[in-house]
Design an enzyme around this catalytic site. Sequence first.
Site, PDB file in Angstrom:
ATOM      1  N   CYS A  59     160.566  45.409  45.805  1.00 34.13           N
ATOM      2  CA  CYS A  59     159.962  44.240  46.447  1.00 34.13           C
ATOM      3  C   CYS A  59     159.319  43.358  45.388  1.00 34.13           C
ATOM      4  O   CYS A  59     158.957  43.816  44.304  1.00 34.13           O
ATOM      5  CB  CYS A  59     158.917  44.710  47.469  1.00 34.13           C
ATOM      6  SG  CYS A  59     157.914  43.413  48.198  1.00 34.13           S
ATOM      7  N   HIS A  60     159.126  42.075  45.702  1.00 35.56           N
ATOM      8  CA  HIS A  60     158.491  41.152  44.765  1.00 35.56           C
ATOM      9  C   HIS A  60     157.069  41.582  44.426  1.00 35.56           C
ATOM     10  O   HIS A  60     156.571  41.257  43.334  1.00 35.56           O
ATOM     11  CB  HIS A  60     158.483  39.735  45.354  1.00 35.56           C
ATOM     12  CG  HIS A  60     159.774  39.008  45.158  1.00 35.56           C
ATOM     13  ND1 HIS A  60     160.132  38.429  43.971  1.00 35.56           N
ATOM     14  CD2 HIS A  60     160.813  38.790  46.010  1.00 35.56           C
ATOM     15  CE1 HIS A  60     161.320  37.854  44.092  1.00 35.56           C
ATOM     16  NE2 HIS A  60     161.755  38.063  45.315  1.00 35.56           N
ATOM     17  N   THR A  61     156.396  42.291  45.329  1.00 34.98           N
ATOM     18  CA  THR A  61     155.043  42.748  45.032  1.00 34.98           C
ATOM     19  C   THR A  61     155.042  43.739  43.885  1.00 34.98           C
ATOM     20  O   THR A  61     154.117  43.758  43.059  1.00 34.98           O
ATOM     21  CB  THR A  61     154.409  43.384  46.289  1.00 34.98           C
ATOM     22  OG1 THR A  61     154.450  42.433  47.355  1.00 34.98           O
ATOM     23  CG2 THR A  61     152.967  43.789  46.034  1.00 34.98           C
ATOM     24  N   HIS A  89     156.512  50.658  47.138  1.00 38.39           N
ATOM     25  CA  HIS A  89     155.774  50.752  48.410  1.00 38.39           C
ATOM     26  C   HIS A  89     156.684  50.547  49.621  1.00 38.39           C
ATOM     27  O   HIS A  89     156.201  50.527  50.740  1.00 38.39           O
ATOM     28  CB  HIS A  89     154.633  49.734  48.431  1.00 38.39           C
ATOM     29  CG  HIS A  89     155.106  48.302  48.353  1.00 38.39           C
ATOM     30  ND1 HIS A  89     155.626  47.766  47.199  1.00 38.39           N
ATOM     31  CD2 HIS A  89     155.125  47.323  49.277  1.00 38.39           C
ATOM     32  CE1 HIS A  89     155.952  46.508  47.424  1.00 38.39           C
ATOM     33  NE2 HIS A  89     155.669  46.216  48.677  1.00 38.39           N
ATOM     34  N   GLU A  90     157.989  50.399  49.393  1.00 38.57           N
ATOM     35  CA  GLU A  90     158.950  50.342  50.492  1.00 38.57           C
ATOM     36  C   GLU A  90     159.810  51.591  50.432  1.00 38.57           C
ATOM     37  O   GLU A  90     160.885  51.580  49.821  1.00 38.57           O
ATOM     38  CB  GLU A  90     159.833  49.095  50.380  1.00 38.57           C
ATOM     39  CG  GLU A  90     159.207  47.827  50.905  1.00 38.57           C
ATOM     40  CD  GLU A  90     160.205  46.676  50.968  1.00 38.57           C
ATOM     41  OE1 GLU A  90     159.882  45.670  51.601  1.00 38.57           O
ATOM     42  OE2 GLU A  90     161.302  46.771  50.389  1.00 38.57           O
ATOM     43  N   CYS A 108     143.203  54.497  59.961  1.00 42.65           N
ATOM     44  CA  CYS A 108     142.422  55.713  60.216  1.00 42.65           C
ATOM     45  C   CYS A 108     142.084  55.864  61.687  1.00 42.65           C
ATOM     46  O   CYS A 108     141.854  56.977  62.172  1.00 42.65           O
ATOM     47  CB  CYS A 108     141.143  55.711  59.377  1.00 42.65           C
ATOM     48  SG  CYS A 108     139.905  54.497  59.898  1.00 42.65           S
ATOM     49  N   CYS A 140     137.459  53.430  61.684  1.00 42.88           N
ATOM     50  CA  CYS A 140     136.594  52.382  61.134  1.00 42.88           C
ATOM     51  C   CYS A 140     136.554  51.193  62.088  1.00 42.88           C
ATOM     52  O   CYS A 140     137.385  51.065  62.996  1.00 42.88           O
ATOM     53  CB  CYS A 140     137.072  51.946  59.753  1.00 42.88           C
ATOM     54  SG  CYS A 140     138.634  51.026  59.743  1.00 42.88           S
ATOM     55  N   CYS A 166     139.846  49.226  62.330  1.00 46.81           N
ATOM     56  CA  CYS A 166     140.895  49.833  63.154  1.00 46.81           C
ATOM     57  C   CYS A 166     140.591  49.681  64.644  1.00 46.81           C
ATOM     58  O   CYS A 166     141.490  49.545  65.462  1.00 46.81           O
ATOM     59  CB  CYS A 166     141.056  51.310  62.808  1.00 46.81           C
ATOM     60  SG  CYS A 166     141.941  51.619  61.255  1.00 46.81           S
ATOM     61  N   ARG A 193     140.127  51.765  51.149  1.00 49.67           N
ATOM     62  CA  ARG A 193     140.438  50.535  50.415  1.00 49.67           C
ATOM     63  C   ARG A 193     139.952  50.582  48.962  1.00 49.67           C
ATOM     64  O   ARG A 193     140.656  50.156  48.045  1.00 49.67           O
ATOM     65  CB  ARG A 193     139.805  49.342  51.136  1.00 49.67           C
ATOM     66  CG  ARG A 193     139.988  48.011  50.400  1.00 49.67           C
ATOM     67  CD  ARG A 193     141.433  47.565  50.393  1.00 49.67           C
ATOM     68  NE  ARG A 193     141.632  46.382  49.570  1.00 49.67           N
ATOM     69  CZ  ARG A 193     141.885  46.386  48.269  1.00 49.67           C
ATOM     70  NH1 ARG A 193     141.976  47.550  47.626  1.00 49.67           N
ATOM     71  NH2 ARG A 193     142.067  45.278  47.610  1.00 49.67           N
ATOM     72  N   ARG A 237     167.534  42.608  49.255  1.00 54.62           N
ATOM     73  CA  ARG A 237     166.863  43.871  48.991  1.00 54.62           C
ATOM     74  C   ARG A 237     167.863  44.834  48.369  1.00 54.62           C
ATOM     75  O   ARG A 237     168.987  44.991  48.849  1.00 54.62           O
ATOM     76  CB  ARG A 237     166.303  44.505  50.280  1.00 54.62           C
ATOM     77  CG  ARG A 237     164.914  44.016  50.687  1.00 54.62           C
ATOM     78  CD  ARG A 237     163.866  44.373  49.649  1.00 54.62           C
ATOM     79  NE  ARG A 237     162.524  44.120  50.112  1.00 54.62           N
ATOM     80  CZ  ARG A 237     161.869  42.963  49.954  1.00 54.62           C
ATOM     81  NH1 ARG A 237     162.477  41.945  49.367  1.00 54.62           N
ATOM     82  NH2 ARG A 237     160.631  42.841  50.375  1.00 54.62           N
TER      83      ARG A 237
END
Length: 885
Positions: free
Chosen positions: A556-558, A578-579, A608, A611, A614, A626, A880
């Site tokens: 991915c671009h990230t 992350h994919e 979770c 919190c 959520c 985080r 992709r």
Amino acid sequence: MATSGKVIRCRAAVAWAVGKPLSVEEVEVAPPKAGEVRIKIVATGICRTDDHVLEGCFPNVDFPVIPGHEGAGIVESVGEGVTSVKPGDKVIPLCLPQCGECSFCLNPESYYCQKSHVSEPQNLMPDKTSRFTCKGKQIHHFLWVSTFAEYTVVPEYAVAKIDAAAPLDKVCLLGCGFPTGYGAAINTAKVKPGSTCAIFGVGGVGLSVVMGCKAAGAARIIAVDINKDKFAKARELGATDCISPRDFKKPIQEVLTEMTGHGVDYSFEVIGHADTMTAALASCNMNTGVCVMVGVPVSGSVISVDPMLLLSGRTWKGTLLGEMPATHGTSQLQAGQSAILKSMLSSYRCWVCKFDGEEHHRDVLRKNNIMHLKDLFTTILTVHLVRRKMEAAPPAPGGGSARTRARCRPLARAGRRGGVSSCFRQAAAAVRHGRRGEVARRARGGARAGAFAEAGVGGVLQICVLPPERCSASQNRGAGVGLASPCSRPTRTRRAAEIGAVIDAWEAPAVSVCRVIKCKAAVAWEAGKPLSLEDVEVAPPKAHEVRIKIVATAVCHTDAYTLSGADPEGCFPVILGHEGAGIVESVGEGVTKVKPGDTVIPLYIPQCGECKFCKNPKTNLCQKIRITQGKGLMPDGTSRFTCKGKQIYHFMGTSTFSEYTVVADISVAKIDAAAPLDKVCLLGCGISTGYGAAVNTAKVEPGSTCAIFGLGGVGLAAIMGCKIAGASRIIGIDLNKEKYAKAKEFGATECISPQDFKKPIQEVLVEMTDGGVDYSFECIGNVGVMRAALEACHKGWGVSVIVGVAAAGQEISTRPFQLVTGRTWKGTAFGGWKSVDSVPKLVTDYMSKKIKVDEFVTHTLPFDKINEAFELMHTGKSIRTVLKL
């Protein structure tokens, strides 16, 4: 009246030039023409906007001019065709008209009229002439109302007939200040009970915002002003706290964030200062905060902010006249403010008697003077006896069936009396004799027996849930269980066999043993360098962690963004990715939602469920882990990856560029076991982000017009979302025309390139769509394109969503009037999906062919070709590329 049809000579305050005081002059006011109304002004207020006119800061004003726009009076005469008012009626001239015929008036989402000053200057009457003259010179109108004159002329659609009993020296303020501030809270922001609000600037409009927040049920209302003399009045009207930025050494947004824990729920900028607008946005809760611009900025001013302020979940919008409700249509022509008093009376419940209804409140007003006007500028509306009717929020979805807990417990030291060996032998015996209940009890006893560490080796033995057919331990494949200790003495093998006997007979999660796993991973040793395929060690999962065998991952671009060094949270050395999708290999203590053998997708946005983020249905940005995730570490502050004796950082809590990875148990979603992992891995980021931006964040409506800037994978997913939502026109924008065919396959109705036009692309889109698109999506990460996407939106109701991630330190900018005139600017992360809950549903939608996934995959490569996959992405040759591990 005797003056009907005649020129009237009267006094007026004329502004002859910018920066000069008003001059009271004798002026001539011509009779009203067809469709016009001449009004005897009885009372008028002075607003900050009038001051902007005198200073030359208000746009599109011609001099000489008669300012004034907060007035009330009595109709003196009407022109031909006027039917909604007659001479003698009490009225309020309207600075925001309502013709009832234009596309703006007919759109229920808009409270603007195309004939307003923000669309076309109202310096002259609709026939392009003035009704005012002075000393032989034409005098311009201001916003068509010009209430700084004893008589004024306005179009019929810029006047509202009001209650004949209303005191004109009080209700004149309903022409601007009070409805603007009050409506900003209840209409634009839609403040909710129990929320926290911050109001920047507590002049007349700011005090009205305070009142609106209180009426809506806000629990905490923080007034911010450098003039402490205003604080007493602010508290009287509902402020719970009052602070001055001058009392602090740090920026006021940081002060507010510390005061409230995570930032305010709603902020209102009521000054008109660009820096304060930025501070108001930054003071909002990063996930759900809404910032409303109320103050009118100086003409030509520009606001600039870090786009991450929007991408993290905040919404930025503006308001004119507080979006006070209006009646649409020609059969009952009324302008915006004509509904203000009626709305305030009929939409609120009396705090004294709890009775609802307009007529009841009119009696209360007349007989008891409960609702009165005073002290805003010199008068302010006090509504401490009324409050907005709030519908009870629907109960939050909750509950969940009891689950069988598959516990992971450390094994006992070998030979310990009553330890693992004893417990599991007894469990095995129970199997042979058919005592199923005792099987579970004995096995659990063995699991609770303690910890075992092989001296000098560093391996820790743990019981893990793993089906025999998927056991990866090399020593005991035949037994269907792995003893993950470096030691392979016969006693261990026998014990593993005993455990295996229990597993084979017991209808419960199977038991295996965790160990450090050596595998291949693509390591980014430093920014700007190609990834290096290395042998890494992946430690066993700790409590509430899951170790996953990655089967497929996409680029991915990230990933490229972090690898480039532009990511402010980038840590090196790191394992990116992350994919991904894979199979649970083992779980740590306390994990209950997944078990070994489950097919899963790792999640870079956790859920979770506990919190406050959520539990809030407005955001998907869980904050449980985080801080550590942003540092490239697991929740306990350590890494599970090592290579060549060095710690390797995690990436986004997922690190899918590794054959095995460890994630928090709140960062994994169990999916349909039949799903093809080399396809659904894309639902871990790109497709979900673009698709959700359309259906969740923008909430695209049927029949709307959309523009998507950037036709990569995320942009195509946004197109898909717009089409599924029922958009009738979807315009794809990209420099690379080779992407157009694919975009049309996904649902684009047309595609254009900015390079084909001499004018800015936002102007092109405004012309193409008769005023602008309803929704725009920036899927590139370019701050210039982000501005173009906003300015391509339709005035009055357009929504622009930032999807692409800009480089660190870059800021987005635009003229504040782009927001004040009704556009909304917001961002999205992961398309607004609540990750754990939503990803399995997205997989189901793919399996049932509701959404496309296969079509995004243009290349499939082996894992060792990962750098080639990055090259394909950089050159625009792939949408992709999926890597199979």
